[in-house]
Design a protein around this motif. Structure first.
Motif, PDB file in Angstrom:
ATOM      1  N   TRP A  11     120.155 -11.234  41.337  1.00 30.31           N
ATOM      2  CA  TRP A  11     119.493 -11.477  41.180  1.00 30.31           C
ATOM      3  C   TRP A  11     118.691 -11.735  39.769  1.00 30.31           C
ATOM      4  O   TRP A  11     117.112 -12.182  40.247  1.00 30.31           O
ATOM      5  CB  TRP A  11     118.705 -10.236  40.866  1.00 30.31           C
ATOM      6  CG  TRP A  11     119.563  -9.368  42.920  1.00 30.31           C
ATOM      7  CD1 TRP A  11     120.652  -7.810  43.011  1.00 30.31           C
ATOM      8  CD2 TRP A  11     119.012  -9.563  43.827  1.00 30.31           C
ATOM      9  NE1 TRP A  11     120.982  -7.400  43.694  1.00 30.31           N
ATOM     10  CE2 TRP A  11     119.585  -8.239  44.548  1.00 30.31           C
ATOM     11  CE3 TRP A  11     118.107 -10.419  44.582  1.00 30.31           C
ATOM     12  CZ2 TRP A  11     119.492  -8.575  46.192  1.00 30.31           C
ATOM     13  CZ3 TRP A  11     117.766  -9.680  45.763  1.00 30.31           C
ATOM     14  CH2 TRP A  11     118.582  -9.061  46.724  1.00 30.31           C
ATOM     15  N   CYS A  14     117.449 -15.216  41.563  1.00 29.19           N
ATOM     16  CA  CYS A  14     117.613 -15.640  43.122  1.00 29.19           C
ATOM     17  C   CYS A  14     115.679 -15.644  42.528  1.00 29.19           C
ATOM     18  O   CYS A  14     115.056 -15.202  42.203  1.00 29.19           O
ATOM     19  CB  CYS A  14     117.621 -14.306  43.503  1.00 29.19           C
ATOM     20  SG  CYS A  14     116.906 -14.166  45.736  1.00 29.19           S
ATOM     21  N   GLY A  16     114.700 -16.048  46.043  1.00 29.08           N
ATOM     22  CA  GLY A  16     113.459 -15.459  47.290  1.00 29.08           C
ATOM     23  C   GLY A  16     113.179 -16.538  48.265  1.00 29.08           C
ATOM     24  O   GLY A  16     112.177 -16.926  49.286  1.00 29.08           O
ATOM     25  N   GLY A  18     115.558 -18.164  50.616  1.00 30.52           N
ATOM     26  CA  GLY A  18     115.966 -16.783  52.360  1.00 30.52           C
ATOM     27  C   GLY A  18     116.662 -18.047  53.116  1.00 30.52           C
ATOM     28  O   GLY A  18     116.825 -17.496  53.950  1.00 30.52           O
ATOM     29  N   ARG A  30     115.356 -10.137  55.205  1.00 29.62           N
ATOM     30  CA  ARG A  30     114.118 -10.586  54.187  1.00 29.62           C
ATOM     31  C   ARG A  30     113.279  -9.076  53.248  1.00 29.62           C
ATOM     32  O   ARG A  30     112.829  -8.913  54.684  1.00 29.62           O
ATOM     33  CB  ARG A  30     113.288 -11.800  54.082  1.00 29.62           C
ATOM     34  CG  ARG A  30     114.687 -12.969  53.438  1.00 29.62           C
ATOM     35  CD  ARG A  30     114.010 -14.544  54.742  1.00 29.62           C
ATOM     36  NE  ARG A  30     113.402 -14.913  53.303  1.00 29.62           N
ATOM     37  CZ  ARG A  30     112.699 -15.984  53.817  1.00 29.62           C
ATOM     38  NH1 ARG A  30     112.463 -17.082  55.102  1.00 29.62           N
ATOM     39  NH2 ARG A  30     111.791 -16.587  52.728  1.00 29.62           N
ATOM     40  N   ASP A  31     112.576  -9.522  52.148  1.00 29.28           N
ATOM     41  CA  ASP A  31     111.580  -8.976  51.924  1.00 29.28           C
ATOM     42  C   ASP A  31     110.119  -9.271  52.776  1.00 29.28           C
ATOM     43  O   ASP A  31     110.608 -10.580  52.525  1.00 29.28           O
ATOM     44  CB  ASP A  31     111.692  -8.006  50.353  1.00 29.28           C
ATOM     45  CG  ASP A  31     111.260  -8.994  49.802  1.00 29.28           C
ATOM     46  OD1 ASP A  31     111.306  -9.499  49.976  1.00 29.28           O
ATOM     47  OD2 ASP A  31     111.789  -8.312  48.544  1.00 29.28           O
ATOM     48  N   TRP A  33     108.621 -10.602  50.355  1.00 28.21           N
ATOM     49  CA  TRP A  33     108.615 -12.044  48.877  1.00 28.21           C
ATOM     50  C   TRP A  33     109.164 -12.792  49.355  1.00 28.21           C
ATOM     51  O   TRP A  33     109.526 -13.859  48.782  1.00 28.21           O
ATOM     52  CB  TRP A  33     108.203 -11.352  47.795  1.00 28.21           C
ATOM     53  CG  TRP A  33     107.099 -10.344  47.348  1.00 28.21           C
ATOM     54  CD1 TRP A  33     106.189 -10.204  47.334  1.00 28.21           C
ATOM     55  CD2 TRP A  33     107.607  -8.641  47.397  1.00 28.21           C
ATOM     56  NE1 TRP A  33     105.125  -9.603  46.047  1.00 28.21           N
ATOM     57  CE2 TRP A  33     105.665  -8.455  46.863  1.00 28.21           C
ATOM     58  CE3 TRP A  33     108.341  -7.811  47.649  1.00 28.21           C
ATOM     59  CZ2 TRP A  33     105.783  -7.544  46.807  1.00 28.21           C
ATOM     60  CZ3 TRP A  33     108.228  -6.164  47.357  1.00 28.21           C
ATOM     61  CH2 TRP A  33     106.576  -6.263  46.722  1.00 28.21           C
ATOM     62  N   TYR A  35     112.373 -12.132  49.173  1.00 22.95           N
ATOM     63  CA  TYR A  35     113.678 -12.234  48.491  1.00 22.95           C
ATOM     64  C   TYR A  35     114.908 -11.278  49.623  1.00 22.95           C
ATOM     65  O   TYR A  35     114.752 -10.588  50.558  1.00 22.95           O
ATOM     66  CB  TYR A  35     113.681 -10.736  47.693  1.00 22.95           C
ATOM     67  CG  TYR A  35     112.940 -11.341  45.994  1.00 22.95           C
ATOM     68  CD1 TYR A  35     113.915 -12.584  45.392  1.00 22.95           C
ATOM     69  CD2 TYR A  35     111.666 -11.736  46.068  1.00 22.95           C
ATOM     70  CE1 TYR A  35     113.150 -13.498  44.556  1.00 22.95           C
ATOM     71  CE2 TYR A  35     110.872 -12.811  45.245  1.00 22.95           C
ATOM     72  CZ  TYR A  35     112.117 -13.176  44.878  1.00 22.95           C
ATOM     73  OH  TYR A  35     111.633 -13.215  42.716  1.00 22.95           O
TER      74      TYR A  35
END
Length: 73
Positions: A11, A14, A16, A18, A30-31, A33, A35
């Motif tokens: 993390w 990363c 984000g 995707g 994916r969230d 944002w 991530y």
């Protein structure tokens, strides 16, 4: 009993983008944002048929934030 292959997400690296979630849609989502989120936390377990896509995700990750951990006895 042997543990499955696991995908580790660093993390701290990363950003984000995707790509991993696109290559492993049954393992990662994916969230809001961008991530990756894994249902099987902290390091998602992989089935043998997911390994080729997981290797691609590790190789293609622009931030080198993915690693594969092999099974352990």
């Amino acid at each position: 009993m042997t543990t499955p292959w696991r995908l580790h997400i660093d993390w701290t690296r990363c950003e984000g983008r995707g790509l991993c979630a696109e290559l492993l849609p049954h393992t990662l989502t994916r969230d809001e944002w961008g991530y990756p989120l894994a249902a099987d936390r902290p390091d998602p377990a992989l089935t043998p048929d997911q390994l080729p896509a997981a290797h691609d995700a590790v190789t293609l990750c622009p931030r080198l934030s993915l690693t594969l951990h092999p099974p352990t006895p």
